[in-house]
Enzyme design. Structure first.
Site, mmCIF file in Angstrom:
data_model
loop_
_atom_site.group_PDB
_atom_site.id
_atom_site.type_symbol
_atom_site.label_atom_id
_atom_site.label_comp_id
_atom_site.label_asym_id
_atom_site.label_seq_id
_atom_site.Cartn_x
_atom_site.Cartn_y
_atom_site.Cartn_z
ATOM 1 N N THR A 29 38.632 4.359 73.241
ATOM 2 C CA THR A 29 37.383 4.151 73.963
ATOM 3 C C THR A 29 36.500 5.375 73.773
ATOM 4 O OG1 THR A 29 36.440 3.472 76.100
ATOM 5 C CG2 THR A 29 38.305 4.986 76.185
ATOM 6 N N ASN A 30 35.447 5.513 74.550
ATOM 7 C CA ASN A 30 34.580 6.690 74.422
ATOM 8 C C ASN A 30 34.047 7.079 75.794
ATOM 9 O OD1 ASN A 30 31.877 5.382 74.903
ATOM 10 N ND2 ASN A 30 32.585 4.163 73.159
#
Ligand code: C5P
Length: 221
Positions: A29-30
Site C-alpha cells: 500500500t502507500n
C-alpha cells in the site's frame, strides 16, 4: 437566492491509497491519507452536488450527505468507478492508486523457510493495475476529469505530461514537500493554457477553491 455552484451535478471522487494483497495478512500500500479527497467530497456536497466517494482503506469519517463506497484494491476501485463514471458530470481522481499489484495473491499465508534452512526468498511478481483516470477520460461520454499529481521533482513538467498522457483538461499538482497526512497543502492547477497556484492553506479551503475553479470550467462553452 443564489444557486449553489454544483447544484444538480453528480460528482465522482476517488480517495486514499489502495491495498494490494500478497497473501491473507500482507499487502502493498502507500501513505496516502485520503484527506484531500475527503475534503473535496465535502466541498462538492456543500456546493450542491450529489457526491459519490470511492475510498480506499482510510480512517476518515464520511462527509455529511456523501455516498461512500469502500474498496481495497485498485481493481476494486476501477470496477466501482467504471460502474458510475458515465452518469457523472465531474470525476476527480485524488486516489494514490498502486501502480502494480502482486501478479497472484496467495490464498494461504506465505511461510518462512527458516526451519528448512533454505536461503531462498519468495519472489514477488508484479502486474500493472488499470489506469482508472485515463480510462474514464476516454469514455465516449466522459465526465469533466481532474487528475492529481504528487511528484518529488520536476513538478510542472510531470503535470504537463499527465495532461497529455491521460487526456484530461486539468491536473492539480501537490506543491511539495511531501504532504501525506498533513492538514494543509499548496496546489498548482495546470491546464493546456497555463497554470495557477493556490497558496498554502488547509485542505478544505483548497478544496472549496478548487470547486469554484471546476464549476467555472463546467460553465464554459
Ligand atoms: O501519472 P500518475 O499515474 O501518477 O497520475 C496520477 C493521477 O492518476 C491521479 O489523479 C490518480 O488518482 C490517477 N490514477 C488512476 N489510476 C491509476 C493511477 C493513477 O486513476 N492506476
Amino acid at each position: 437566492f443564489e444557486p449553489k455552484l454544483l447544484q444538480g451535478r453528480r460528482v465522482l471522487i476517488t480517495a486514499g491509497p489502495t491495498y494490494e494483497a500478497i497473501d491473507p495478512v500482507r499487502g502493498i500500500t502507500n501513505r496516502s491519507s485520503g484527506k484531500m479527497g475527503f475534503a473535496l467530497a465535502r466541498a462538492c456536497a456543500d456546493a450542491g452536488a450529489e457526491v459519490c466517494l470511492v475510498a480506499g482503506p482510510v480512517h476518515l469519517p464520511t462527509p455529511l450527505g456523501v455516498q461512500r463506497v469502500d474498496v481495497l484494491s485498485a481493481q476494486d476501485m476501477h470496477a466501482a468507478v467504471m460502474a458510475r463514471a458515465a452518469d457523472c458530470s465531474v470525476f476527480i481522481a485524488t486516489a494514490a492508486v498502486a501502480d502494480w499489484r502482486p501478479a497472484q495473491a496467495h490464498e494461504q499465508k506465505l511461510k518462512k523457510n527458516a526451519e528448512a534452512g533454505q536461503a531462498k526468498l519468495p519472489q514477488l511478481e508484479l502486474a500493472e493495475n488499470p489506469d482508472i483516470l485515463a480510462q474514464v477520460a476516454r469514455l465516449p461520454a466522459a465526465p469533466f476529469c481532474v487528475g492529481f499529481a504528487a511528484e518529488s521533482h520536476d513538478l510542472l513538467k510531470h503535470a504537463r505530461e499527465k495532461l497529455v498522457r491521460k487526456q484530461v483538461p486539468l491536473i492539480v499538482a501537490n506543491i511539495g514537500p511531501a504532504t501525506f497526512g498533513q492538514d494543509d497543502n499548496a496546489l498548482l492547477l495546470v491546464d493546456a493554457r497555463g497554470q495557477r497556484e493556490l497558496s498554502r492553506a488547509d485542505k478544505l479551503s483548497l478544496a472549496r477553491e478548487l470547486v469554484r475553479d471546476i464549476a467555472l470550467r463546467l460553465d464554459q462553452p
